[in-house]
Design a protein around this motif. Structure first.
Motif, PDB file in Angstrom:
ATOM      1  N   GLY A  66       0.766  -1.114  -0.076  1.00  0.00           N
ATOM      2  CA  GLY A  66       0.007   0.063   0.077  1.00  0.00           C
ATOM      3  C   GLY A  66       0.672   1.137  -0.138  1.00  0.00           C
ATOM      4  N   ASP A  67       0.270   2.412  -0.446  1.00  0.00           N
ATOM      5  CA  ASP A  67       0.846   3.787  -0.299  1.00  0.00           C
ATOM      6  C   ASP A  67       0.945   4.345   1.140  1.00  0.00           C
ATOM      7  N   PRO A  68       1.943   4.592   1.573  1.00  0.00           N
ATOM      8  CA  PRO A  68       1.938   5.212   2.931  1.00  0.00           C
ATOM      9  C   PRO A  68       1.280   6.577   3.364  1.00  0.00           C
ATOM     10  N   VAL A  69       0.583   6.452   4.225  1.00  0.00           N
ATOM     11  CA  VAL A  69      -0.239   7.678   4.610  1.00  0.00           C
ATOM     12  C   VAL A  69       0.535   8.514   5.851  1.00  0.00           C
ATOM     13  N   LEU A  70       0.820   9.715   5.507  1.00  0.00           N
ATOM     14  CA  LEU A  70       1.522  10.469   6.602  1.00  0.00           C
ATOM     15  C   LEU A  70       0.694  11.538   7.183  1.00  0.00           C
ATOM     16  N   ARG A  71       0.246  11.278   8.490  1.00  0.00           N
ATOM     17  CA  ARG A  71      -0.289  12.368   9.172  1.00  0.00           C
ATOM     18  C   ARG A  71       0.151  12.785  10.533  1.00  0.00           C
ATOM     19  N   VAL A  72       0.412  13.779  10.982  1.00  0.00           N
ATOM     20  CA  VAL A  72       0.976  14.144  12.291  1.00  0.00           C
ATOM     21  C   VAL A  72       0.026  14.983  12.969  1.00  0.00           C
ATOM     22  N   GLY A  73       0.159  14.781  14.119  1.00  0.00           N
ATOM     23  CA  GLY A  73      -0.912  15.734  15.063  1.00  0.00           C
ATOM     24  C   GLY A  73       0.312  16.927  15.636  1.00  0.00           C
ATOM     25  N   ILE A  74      -0.200  18.179  15.640  1.00  0.00           N
ATOM     26  CA  ILE A  74       0.630  19.291  16.044  1.00  0.00           C
ATOM     27  C   ILE A  74      -0.221  20.062  17.093  1.00  0.00           C
ATOM     28  N   ARG A  75       0.155  20.380  18.267  1.00  0.00           N
ATOM     29  CA  ARG A  75      -0.452  21.019  19.229  1.00  0.00           C
ATOM     30  C   ARG A  75       0.402  22.292  19.308  1.00  0.00           C
ATOM     31  N   LEU A  76      -0.370  23.618  19.555  1.00  0.00           N
ATOM     32  CA  LEU A  76       0.040  24.713  19.749  1.00  0.00           C
ATOM     33  C   LEU A  76       1.005  24.693  21.145  1.00  0.00           C
ATOM     34  N   VAL A  77       2.365  25.280  20.928  1.00  0.00           N
ATOM     35  CA  VAL A  77       3.176  25.385  22.251  1.00  0.00           C
ATOM     36  C   VAL A  77       3.187  27.052  22.251  1.00  0.00           C
ATOM     37  N   ASP A  78       3.204  27.451  23.531  1.00  0.00           N
ATOM     38  CA  ASP A  78       3.407  28.909  23.966  1.00  0.00           C
ATOM     39  C   ASP A  78       4.675  29.240  23.455  1.00  0.00           C
ATOM     40  N   GLY A  79       4.692  30.311  22.352  1.00  0.00           N
ATOM     41  CA  GLY A  79       6.063  30.712  21.939  1.00  0.00           C
ATOM     42  C   GLY A  79       6.504  29.650  20.759  1.00  0.00           C
ATOM     43  N   GLY A  80       5.855  28.815  20.547  1.00  0.00           N
ATOM     44  CA  GLY A  80       6.574  27.677  19.514  1.00  0.00           C
ATOM     45  C   GLY A  80       6.364  28.171  18.153  1.00  0.00           C
ATOM     46  N   GLU A  81       7.548  28.470  17.425  1.00  0.00           N
ATOM     47  CA  GLU A  81       7.564  28.912  16.129  1.00  0.00           C
ATOM     48  C   GLU A  81       6.924  27.962  15.129  1.00  0.00           C
ATOM     49  N   PHE A  82       7.192  26.618  14.997  1.00  0.00           N
ATOM     50  CA  PHE A  82       6.954  26.009  14.139  1.00  0.00           C
ATOM     51  C   PHE A  82       5.234  25.451  14.497  1.00  0.00           C
TER      52      PHE A  82
END
Length: 350
Positions: free
Chosen positions: A66-82
Motif C-alpha cells: 500500500g501507499d504510505p499515509v503520513l499524518r501528524v498531530g501538532i499542538r500549539l506550544v506557547d512561543g512555539g515558532e513551528f
C-alpha cells in the motif's frame, strides 16, 4: 536527509491543534513507510534561521503493497515558532521539508496484551500503535488510558471513538479529564503516581501486560513509570516517549571536563576529527563542519541525534529519549553530550 513534501490536508482537531497530512510521491513510498510509534522531523527557514521540530505519525502503518499515509498531530506550544506556523499559516498545497520516519518508541504488531498511558498530544503515536495492532493481529488486545484537560481539548477524539466501535471487545478505553467532570467514568483530576498506583490494578491485570507505552508530558510519564515499577512491572516492558519537559529538571552530575578535547565522528560512512570548543555539545562540534548531522529538538527529548560512543567518555546534561538498555549498550545523545576525556569518538551510523 530532508525531502520536500506537499501538504494534502490540514484538519482542525481542537482550538489549539491540527492534523497535517503529507502527500508522498511514489518514488519515496519506501522511504516514508513507517512503523507504529515513529515520528517525523519537519524543517523550515525563518529569516535565515533553521527551525526543526518532531511530530509523531498518527496514521496506521500501511502494508508493503500500500501507499504510505503520513499524518501528524501538532499542538500549539506557547512561543512555539513551528506550531504557530502550522496552526495559523500552513495550508493545503504548501511544501514542508520532511525527514523520513525515525524513532524507537515502537510497537511492532504481534499477538499479546498491550497498554498505554498518555497525556494530551501523547495520544498521537499511540493512536497509530493501537490502530495498526488491532487491525493486523486478531489475538491482540489494547488498553488505552488517556488524560486530557477537557473534552474540547482532546485530540483525535473521533478517531479513538471509531476504534472503540470497531474493536469493542479488544480495545479498553479509559478517559480522565483533569479540569472537567464527566457524566460517567472516572472522577476528574491529574493522573499522578499515587492515583495510577491505585487505579491500574483495578482496570487490568498489570503484570500480564506484554508492553506498556507511556507518552506525554514529563510529569505524567515519570509518574506512570514509578507507579508501574511499584506494581512489579519489569523495566524492560515499559517504553516511554516524552513530548516536552516542564519540570525544570537539573542536568546530570557534573563530570570534570578536559582543558582540550577532540571529537572523531563517523556519519554516513565518512569520518572527521575536530576540536571541541569550550561549552559546546558534541552535536554542535559536528555541525560546524557537517550540516547533515541528525538532530531535531536539541533538548534531549526526541532521540534524533543518537550516536554510539566508540571510545572516550562523555557526560550527558539530560536524557529523556534513550532507554536504559540503550545507554548501557553505549549510546548517547550528541546534543546533550560533552567530553569527559581528551579524546572522544562517536559513530552516528550504528
Amino acid at each position: 536527509m530532508f525531502h520536500p513534501l506537499r501538504v494534502s490536508e490540514v484538519e482542525q482537531l481542537t482550538d489549539d491543534s491540527v492534523a497535517v497530512t503529507f502527500q508522498v510521491p511514489p518514488e519515496l513510498s519506501e522511504t516514508f513507510r513507517h512503523t507504529p510509534g515513529q515520528h517525523l522531523a519537519l524543517r523550515r527557514l525563518v529569516e535565515g534561521e533553521e527551525i526543526r521540530r518532531t511530530y509523531s505519525i498518527c496514521t496506521p502503518a500501511t502494508p508493503a503493497t500500500g501507499d504510505p499515509v503520513l499524518r501528524v498531530g501538532i499542538r500549539l506550544v506557547d512561543g512555539g515558532e513551528f506550531s504557530t506556523y502550522a496552526l495559523k499559516e500552513l495550508v493545503v498545497g504548501d511544501t514542508v521539508e520532511v525527514m523520513p520516519p525515525m524513532g524507537r518508541f515502537l510497537l511492532t504488531p504481534r499477538p499479546g496484551y498491550f497498554a498505554a498511558v498518555v497525556g494530551g498530544s501523547g495520544i498521537t503515536p499511540v493512536l497509530s500503535m493501537a490502530a495498526t495492532l488491532l487491525a493486523s493481529e486478531p489475538e491482540a488486545r489494547f488498553c488505552l488510558i488517556r488524560s486530557d484537560r477537557t473534552a474540547a481539548s482532546t485530540m483525535f477524539l473521533d478517531e479513538v471513538a471509531d476504534l472503540k466501535d470497531r474493536y469493542p471487545d479488544r480495545l479498553q478505553l479509559v478517559t480522565v479529564l483533569s479540569r472537567e467532570e464527566q457524566q460517567s467514568g472516572l472522577p476528574s483530576g491529574r493522573l499522578d503516581q499515587e492515583r495510577l498506583t491505585g487505579l491500574l490494578p483495578a482496570l487490568l491485570p498489570v503484570k500480564d501486560v506484554d508492553g506498556w507505552f507511556l507518552c506525554g508530558p514529563f510529569g505524567l510519564v515519570q509518574g506512570a513509570e514509578h507507579a508501574l515499577r511499584a506494581l512489579g512491572v519489569d523495566r524492560g516492558r515499559i517504553h516511554e516517549e516524552i513530548f516536552h519537559v516542564d519540570d525544570g529538571s537539573a542536568p546530570s552530575r557534573p563530570v570534570a571536563a578536559p582543558a582540550h578535547a577532540e571529537l572523531t565522528a563517523t556519519l554516513d560512512g565518512r569520518s572527521g576529527k575536530w576540536p571541541v570548543r569550550e561549552g559546546e555539545s558534541l552535536l554542535e562540534t559536528v555541525l560546524r563542519s557537517r550540516a547533515d548531522a541528525p538532530y531535531a529538538c536539541k533538548g534531549g527529548v526526541c532521540g534524533t541525534c543518537r550516536a554510539f560512543l566508540v571510545s572516550g567518555g562523555v557526560r550527558m546534561d539530560r536524557n529523556f529519549a534513550l532507554e536504559e538498555e540503550e545507554t548501557e549498550a553505549g549510546y548517547v545523545l550528541a546534543c546533550q553530550s560533552h567530553p569527559a576525556t581528551p579524546e572522544v569518538e562517536l559513530d552516528f551510523d550504528r
